[in-house]
Design a protein around this motif. Structure first.
Motif, PDB file in Angstrom:
ATOM      1  N   LEU A 107     -17.635   5.566  19.279  1.00  0.00           N
ATOM      2  CA  LEU A 107     -19.005   5.119  19.520  1.00  0.00           C
ATOM      3  C   LEU A 107     -19.047   3.721  20.128  1.00  0.00           C
ATOM      4  N   LYS A 108     -18.007   2.946  19.918  1.00  0.00           N
ATOM      5  CA  LYS A 108     -17.986   1.585  20.467  1.00  0.00           C
ATOM      6  C   LYS A 108     -17.901   1.595  21.997  1.00  0.00           C
ATOM      7  N   LYS A 109     -17.414   2.718  22.560  1.00  0.00           N
ATOM      8  CA  LYS A 109     -17.281   2.797  24.013  1.00  0.00           C
ATOM      9  C   LYS A 109     -18.568   3.259  24.701  1.00  0.00           C
ATOM     10  N   ILE A 110     -19.582   3.534  23.890  1.00  0.00           N
ATOM     11  CA  ILE A 110     -20.877   3.927  24.453  1.00  0.00           C
ATOM     12  C   ILE A 110     -21.742   2.669  24.523  1.00  0.00           C
ATOM     13  N   PRO A 111     -22.012   2.153  25.723  1.00  0.00           N
ATOM     14  CA  PRO A 111     -22.634   0.834  25.884  1.00  0.00           C
ATOM     15  C   PRO A 111     -24.151   0.824  25.762  1.00  0.00           C
ATOM     16  N   PHE A 112     -24.725   1.656  24.917  1.00  0.00           N
ATOM     17  CA  PHE A 112     -26.178   1.657  24.727  1.00  0.00           C
ATOM     18  C   PHE A 112     -26.485   2.298  23.379  1.00  0.00           C
ATOM     19  N   SER A 113     -27.670   1.991  22.864  1.00  0.00           N
ATOM     20  CA  SER A 113     -28.086   2.564  21.578  1.00  0.00           C
ATOM     21  C   SER A 113     -28.670   3.957  21.771  1.00  0.00           C
ATOM     22  N   THR A 114     -29.525   4.086  22.769  1.00  0.00           N
ATOM     23  CA  THR A 114     -30.079   5.389  23.143  1.00  0.00           C
ATOM     24  C   THR A 114     -30.081   5.487  24.656  1.00  0.00           C
ATOM     25  N   THR A 115     -30.271   6.675  25.150  1.00  0.00           N
ATOM     26  CA  THR A 115     -30.262   6.874  26.606  1.00  0.00           C
ATOM     27  C   THR A 115     -31.478   6.256  27.278  1.00  0.00           C
ATOM     28  N   ASP A 116     -32.484   5.825  26.505  1.00  0.00           N
ATOM     29  CA  ASP A 116     -33.622   5.127  27.105  1.00  0.00           C
ATOM     30  C   ASP A 116     -33.189   3.825  27.760  1.00  0.00           C
ATOM     31  N   GLU A 117     -32.062   3.292  27.319  1.00  0.00           N
ATOM     32  CA  GLU A 117     -31.553   2.039  27.879  1.00  0.00           C
ATOM     33  C   GLU A 117     -30.760   2.265  29.163  1.00  0.00           C
ATOM     34  N   CYS A 118     -30.516   3.532  29.512  1.00  0.00           N
ATOM     35  CA  CYS A 118     -29.726   3.864  30.713  1.00  0.00           C
ATOM     36  C   CYS A 118     -30.627   4.056  31.922  1.00  0.00           C
ATOM     37  N   LYS A 119     -30.013   3.990  33.061  1.00  0.00           N
ATOM     38  CA  LYS A 119     -30.653   4.415  34.282  1.00  0.00           C
ATOM     39  C   LYS A 119     -30.168   5.825  34.595  1.00  0.00           C
TER      40      LYS A 119
END
Length: 815
Positions: A21-33
């Motif tokens: 999980l540390k390699k996922i750079p966001f809390s939720t996909t709302d923070e992604c583009k």
């Protein structure tokens, strides 16, 4: 017996790759583009880009790969984003060929000009249809026309008057006689100032009331005057012809300026040589057909089957007035008419089939002229006439539009439009099988599709993977209005992608499956009243997807549990072992154990594959059996004949067997039968072998392990059950959580092996045994027992096939 040492087992941490999980750079996909490009297809993207940018002949693109890897999306995005250039393709028009109407003339105009020219011709015709009839009703036209008619009529009357005077002197009068639909002038004698027919005079002669000599005299005069009447009649017809000519000349004189002026106005707006030639043809033909503008009776109009001015209209085949740059056409239904157009036919009210240049229709190929066309390969191949026409058109860069029915030699009308030069870049989407089929079976294919872009079903997993998958999740969530996914949800999706890829270091690019999982996970999150989709929702979605299509798996599991399909998960049996099979159902695959048995006896038949004898064995399985025969001969028959008949069978298998993943399993069963050592039934086996006895990797390892675990779980976990797999398949393991947990608690075991010797030790719990310097295996080992049994079988064969001794032969004869 020499007991085998403890075998190596796989620890739980190697049974499944877990996303950190540390390699996922966001809390939720709302923070992604949301992702904009295509993930993991750099090789294919480069190939497509090359094919699109090289403009030479034949550099069309064949895009291959599995469904769902983004083939269509990729080519669509690339074509939309690429620089389309400043030049927009020309408009294409067909007009009437007045000299040869069966071969319509092609006119090419700059983009947008075609529409203007068509509108100009329509205005021209409408203007002429209005102005010419008005002029024909004008006083100026009528007076001149009436003057011509009156002048000619005066000539006729003067001639007729002079002839009547001449006839009257001879005692005759001119009358009009009705002859059917026509009226013909004739002469009758004048008796006492009254016209009297010859029939009546003959009656009077018979009665003696009229002199016969007088009648004969009148008859002779009639014959002479009749010849003159014919001359007068011919002269009258000449005057009528002259009148028609004068009227036609007057029509031409009065109407030509209107036609010529209107056409000159149109010609000034379209200064193109082909247009000038065509307008000149229109002018000449309109002047020759001025009657088109004269009013017709209502009945004639109703009887008219076609537009009288259709020959002068314009068929705007391709209108690029709204196109900017190179066109991009995605043809989803590439049948012949949709792709290449057609010449339509219509039936008149009288049942007559008609067509003309206005019925020529364009297809997607012409709409993509100067640009790009994307079609599906399979659709193009199965649609009648499409593939040969596509090849011919791409090879010659010329399209000939024809009636679709003419392909089958049933067209009642011949129309051959002027061919069109084409410059179209075609991207065809299909799978590798279609590409190979065309490449080797069609010589033209490799000449016209020089670029192959292969889409991979998996990509390398690296530090960017989590972010890329996150952007894809975001894209699908935005498009379908899904719940956002938290870290655990994205991690579960990535792990499922790894499972689909079948290798821990790879991840799947079959994004249509991933997208379906995302949609269903969001659904379960919504049912659970959660604002985000989490790991449990993704796992629930995956489980539900399998349950929807796992009816056959459940039926087989049910048969195993109730004993209909016989599988043992406890105890030991000689010559019997649990193999592992994968059932592929298209949408998904599952594994289940299969009982494999072997029986051995003295003989020279070697290894008998019962499945092959029953025509239930595939070629790969046959090869595996032949390889295991080579292994047995190479290991045990170097100094003695191989006097063995061994039969192997997949018990309760009636639908066919293929693949070589059971070849090691079959060897274990034969070795057990020869050594008389029982095999553990709580262990299932998979793996192919080579002739040196090395275990080789197989496919479907996850499904096979999970399938046997499910059977063990149903029959009761003993803590000793497990599976033997090839050591190379460790990197393919992405097992379900319940299997991983069982291994962690030492309730289930997975043994990776490199050779037959390692596997037989696990199954018999007896040491395999090495060959000593004297070429004899260690006593008390599996190999020793097998070797001794084969020695016994060879001796038995020698004894029973040896000829009898001479002394014994004589005794038997005396008896």
């Amino acid at each position: 017996m020499k007991r085998a040492t403890n075998s190596k087992e796989l620890p739980a941490n190697l049974l499944k790759w877990s996303c950190d999980l540390k390699k996922i750079p966001f809390s939720t996909t709302d923070e992604c583009k949301p992702c904009e490009g295509i993930i993991g297809q750099e090789r294919a993207l480069k190939a497509i880009q090359t094919g699109l940018e090289i403009k030479s002949l034949g550099y069309n693109i064949f895009i291959s790969g599995m469904v769902g890897t983004g083939r269509t999306t990729t080519i669509k995005q690339l074509l939309e984003k690429m620089e389309k250039g400043d030049k927009t393709p020309d408009d294409l028009l067909y007009v009437n060929n007045f000299k040869n109407p069966d071969e319509p003339t092609l006119i090419i105009l700059p983009a947008g000009k075609g529409k203007l020219f068509k509108e100009a011709i329509e205005r021209l015709i409408e203007m002429l249809k209005t102005n010419i009839p008005e002029m024909l009703k004008s006083k100026y036209y009528s007076e001149k026309r009436d003057s011509i008619v009156e002048s000619q009529q005066r000539k006729q009357k003067e001639i007729l008057k002079n002839f009547e005077k001449e006839v009257a002197k001879e005692g005759f009068s001119v009358i009009q006689v009705q002859m059917g639909l026509f009226v013909k002038p004739d002469l009758v004698p004048l008796i006492n100032g009254k016209p009297t027919s010859f029939n009546k005079l003959e009656d009077l002669v018979k009665k003696g009331e009229f002199p016969k000599e007088k009648l004969e005299e009148l008859s002779n005069k009639y014959e002479k005057l009749t010849d003159k009447l014919e001359e007068v009649f011919e002269l009258m017809k000449e005057i009528e012809e002259e009148t028609r000519k004068f009227l036609k000349d007057w029509d031409a004189e009065s109407i030509t300026p209107i036609i010529r002026g209107a056409i000159n106005e149109t010609r000034s707006k379209f200064d193109y040589p082909k247009i000038s030639e065509y307008l000149e043809e229109i002018e000449n033909n309109l002047i020759r057909n001025i009657d088109l503008f004269k009013g017709k009776k209502k009945e004639a109009k109703e009887m008219e089957a076609v537009d009288p001015f259709s020959a002068f209209r314009v068929n705007l085949l391709i209108d690029n007035s709204d196109v900017k740059g190179s066109p991009v056409i995605m043809e989803t239904n590439p049948n012949y008419i949709n792709l290449f157009g057609s010449v339509e036919m219509v039936s008149s009210r009288f049942g007559i089939i008609q067509t003309d240049f206005t019925k020529i229709k364009a297809g997607s190929f012409l709409k993509a002229n100067g640009g790009y066309l994307v079609i599906n390969a399979l659709d193009a191949l199965i649609e009648p006439g499409v593939w040969p026409t596509l090849k011919r058109t791409l090879r010659n860069q010329t399209l000939q539009i024809q009636n679709y029915a003419s392909l089958f030699l049933i067209s009642p009308i011949r129309l051959k439009p002027q061919p069109i030069k084409c410059d179209v870049k075609v991207a065809m989407i299909g799978d590798a099988h279609i590409y190979n089929l065309l490449y080797y079976m069609d010589e033209d294919f490799k000449k016209i599709f020089k670029v192959k872009a292969e889409f991979d079903s998996e990509m390398k997993k690296d530090n960017k993977t989590a972010k890329e998958y996150g952007t894809f999740v975001k894209k699908i969530a935005d498009e379908d209005k899904l719940r956002p996914f938290d870290k655990s949800g994205v991690a579960a999706v990535i792990e499922y992608g790894t499972r689909l890829a079948g290798r821990q270091k790879k991840i799947s690019t079959r994004f249509h499956i991933i997208a379906d999982v995302l949609r269903e996970a969001s659904y379960w999150a919504q049912k659970d009243n959660k604002k985000t989709a989490r790991r449990e929702h993704v796992e629930k979605a995956i489980q539900e997807r399998f349950e929807r299509v796992s009816l056959i798996e459940d039926k087989i599991q049910e048969f195993i549990e109730e004993g209909t399909i016989m599988i043992d998960t406890k105890g030991k049996v000689t010559g019997q072992i649990n193999g592992l099979s994968v059932y592929s159902m298209g949408e998904f695959a599952f594994g289940k154990p299969t009982r494999i048995t072997a029986r051995t006896a003295v003989g020279r038949a070697g290894v008998i594959n019962i499945e092959r004898e029953a025509d239930l064995s595939g070629r790969t399985h046959n090869k595996g059996v032949l390889i295991l025969g080579g292994y047995l001969r190479g290991k045990y028959a170097q100094k003695k004949p191989f006097s063995l008949s061994a039969s192997i069978a997949f018990e309760q298998s009636y639908s066919g067997v293929d693949g070589d993943s059971a070849s090691s399993t079959e060897v274990y069963a034969i070795l057990s039968s020869l050594s008389k050592l029982p095999l553990r039934q709580d262990i299932a086996v998979t793996g192919s072998l080579n002739q040196k006895g090395e275990i080789q990797p197989i496919g479907g390892v996850n499904e096979k392990i999970e399938g046997f675990f499910a059977v063990c779980k149903a029959k009761g976990i003993t803590g000793n059950q497990g599976v033997i797999i090839p050591h190379q398949n460790i990197k393919n393991l992405m097992l379900s959580n319940d299997v991983v947990e069982a291994v962690k608690q030492a309730k289930f075991h997975i043994y990776p092996v490199k050779s037959i010797d390692e596997g037989i030790e696990i199954l018999t719990e007896v040491k395999a045994g090495e060959r000593k310097k004297d070429e004899i295996f260690e006593e008390g080992t599996v190999n020793y027992l097998v070797d001794q049994e084969l020695q016994r079988l060879a001796q038995s064969w020698k004894t029973f096939t040896a000829p009898p001794e001479k002394g014994k032969e004589k005794e038997s004869k005396k008896e």
